[in-house]
Design an enzyme around this catalytic site. Structure first.
Site, mmCIF file in Angstrom:
data_model
loop_
_atom_site.group_PDB
_atom_site.id
_atom_site.type_symbol
_atom_site.label_atom_id
_atom_site.label_comp_id
_atom_site.label_asym_id
_atom_site.label_seq_id
_atom_site.Cartn_x
_atom_site.Cartn_y
_atom_site.Cartn_z
ATOM 1 N N SER A 22 0.634 -1.519 0.167
ATOM 2 C CA SER A 22 0.524 -0.227 -0.182
ATOM 3 C C SER A 22 1.011 1.075 -0.322
ATOM 4 C CB SER A 22 -0.711 0.006 1.248
ATOM 5 O OG SER A 22 -2.113 1.165 1.300
ATOM 6 N N PRO A 23 0.046 2.143 -0.044
ATOM 7 C CA PRO A 23 1.108 4.035 -0.486
ATOM 8 C C PRO A 23 1.317 4.535 0.917
ATOM 9 C CG PRO A 23 -0.978 4.426 -1.578
ATOM 10 C CD PRO A 23 -1.282 2.113 -0.961
ATOM 11 N N CYS A 25 2.579 7.773 2.862
ATOM 12 C CA CYS A 25 3.577 8.813 3.125
ATOM 13 C C CYS A 25 4.455 8.455 4.185
ATOM 14 C CB CYS A 25 2.446 9.860 3.296
ATOM 15 S SG CYS A 25 1.967 9.980 2.787
ATOM 16 N N GLN A 101 0.910 6.625 -6.646
ATOM 17 C CA GLN A 101 -0.363 7.453 -6.147
ATOM 18 C C GLN A 101 0.057 8.404 -6.157
ATOM 19 O OE1 GLN A 101 -2.393 7.513 -2.213
ATOM 20 N NE2 GLN A 101 -3.384 6.125 -3.359
ATOM 21 N N TYR A 183 -8.925 13.995 1.824
ATOM 22 C CA TYR A 183 -8.599 14.591 1.036
ATOM 23 C C TYR A 183 -9.010 14.992 -0.451
ATOM 24 C CZ TYR A 183 -4.553 12.064 3.608
ATOM 25 O OH TYR A 183 -3.877 11.975 4.969
ATOM 26 N N LEU A 302 -5.892 -3.748 8.333
ATOM 27 C CA LEU A 302 -5.390 -4.175 9.126
ATOM 28 C C LEU A 302 -5.659 -6.312 8.587
ATOM 29 C CD1 LEU A 302 -7.502 -3.716 12.768
ATOM 30 C CD2 LEU A 302 -4.951 -3.567 12.369
ATOM 31 N N ARG A 325 0.841 -1.162 7.191
ATOM 32 C CA ARG A 325 1.749 -1.167 8.534
ATOM 33 C C ARG A 325 2.123 -2.351 8.856
ATOM 34 N NH1 ARG A 325 -2.490 2.272 9.563
ATOM 35 N NH2 ARG A 325 -2.362 3.886 10.787
#
Length: 371
Positions: A22-23, A25, A101, A183, A302, A325
């Site tokens: 996953s992207p 930041c 992304q 966003y 998750l 994560r």
């Protein structure tokens, strides 16, 4: 056989397994420019055994950054810097697909880095004026953003297209547009943040209008075979907000415009959200979108266990899983999942000696030798 390690297509991209990164930041860019951190970080993720790595949300204009440390792709300098990180990914893992992304933070822009509290930054302290569909702040104590007029919307749309063209020059394999997490493009979709009185506010058709215009402008600017997907917040988790039924309508509309996939996330538009967080808590959103739109769908949130991920794919709840994560905690998660499920992954020859002898199957086409 493990369905998690079965081959499948993401748009036109034939991928060897269903695991995506996953992207995420990192908040360590230098005025939008990728740094050596990104070279090391993204190179490591590319060599994880995942089929594709999504590069973190990359701002199309400086004022579209969430924090001063966000990646950008708006000029030659940011393009050259990001190119170095992508080059490193290609060197260490030439078969891993690279997807970028693109996003704009909207009213959530001009924030401090998470480890500095994440609060809105004033112009006197590294900050700037945020823009949004309406002059409605995310939090009550924040300075409201400026409402975009139509000229401003055109500038942002053109910036998305310009960044997409830069991404194509950099040789990425696909682009994901950030329609999620509160966003800018999500702000247009949700009635919580979109209080416009013109043709871009009010009804569902009007609220979808600008995000669809941005998607179509990018789709038209790129080769027909180049895949473009979206990440959405499939529900705001707030009564009267954006929800799964509206997400399905959006998915069906964009499918007609050439949408390659939907990553189904949720939340981020309001502090009033009530999210029932738990293992795989967003998978049912991906499942509903997949069943009702027929669009290739990615589950996120998750997903941390190999058996859990394999079940999501095997039961048809989603076409891919993407880990965030869990990949930071265990950058070799796909290797370990392959061991658990009796499957194999691609790895650079320099790593072929890594598995214990009883787990030698984990790497494809290995030749360990005696040294």
């Amino acid at each position: 056989m493990s369905t998690l390690f079965s081959s499948y297509r993401l748009g036109p991209l034939q991928l060897p397994n269903r695991i995506l990164v996953s992207p995420m930041c990192q908040y360590v860019a230098d005025s939008g420019r990728a740094t050596p951190w990104h070279v090391v970080h993204l190179g490591g993720l590319a060599s994880s055994g995942a089929a594709a790595v999504f590069i973190e949300s990359t701002a199309v204009v400086p004022e579209g950054r969430i924090t001063p440390g966000d990646l950008g792709l708006w000029d030659d300098d940011t393009e050259a810097a990001l190119g170095k990180a992508i080059e490193a990914m290609r060197i260490v893992a030439p078969k891993t697909k690279v997807i970028l992304q693109l996003g704009h933070a909207g009213r959530k822009a001009s924030s401090a880095e998470p480890w500095l509290g994440g609060q809105q930054l004033p112009a006197s302290d590294r900050g700037w004026t945020a823009v949004a569909p309406s002059a409605v702040a995310q939090l009550e104590h924040e300075t409201p953003p400026e409402a975009l007029d139509k000229a401003g919307m055109q500038r942002v749309r053109d910036a998305f297209v310009a960044s997409a063209r830069r991404a194509l020059r950099l040789g990425v394999d696909g682009i994901e547009l950030h329609f999620a997490h509160g966003y800018l493009l999500h702000e247009f979709l949700s009635p919580i943040s979109n209080q416009r009185g013109d043709e871009y506010g009010g009804s569902l058709e009007n609220r979808m209008r600008y995000p669809i215009e941005v998607f179509k402008a990018i789709r038209d600017a790129l080769p027909a075979e180049f895949p473009v997907g979206i990440k959405i917040s499939a529900t705001d988790w707030v009564d009267g907000g954006w929800d799964i039924d509206q997400s399905v309508v959006l998915g069906k509309e964009l499918k007609e415009q050439g949408l390659a996939w939907i990553t189904a996330s949720s939340g981020g538009i309001s502090p009033r959200q009530k999210i029932p967080v738990g293992p795989g808590y967003q998978v049912h959103l991906a499942e509903a979108i997949r069943q009702q739109t027929g669009v290739t769908t990615i589950a996120v949130g998750l997903i941390t266990d190999a058996y859990q991920a394999d079940k999501i794919i095997g039961s048809g709840q989603a076409d891919f899983v993407t880990l965030a994560r869990a990949m930071l905690f265990d950058p070799r998660w796909p290797w370990h999942a392959a061991v658990t499920l009796g499957a194999s992954v691609e790895a650079a020859p320099s790593y072929w000696r890594a598995p214990p002898s009883q787990q030698a199957h984990v790497f494809s086409n290995t030749n360990y030798g005696a040294r």
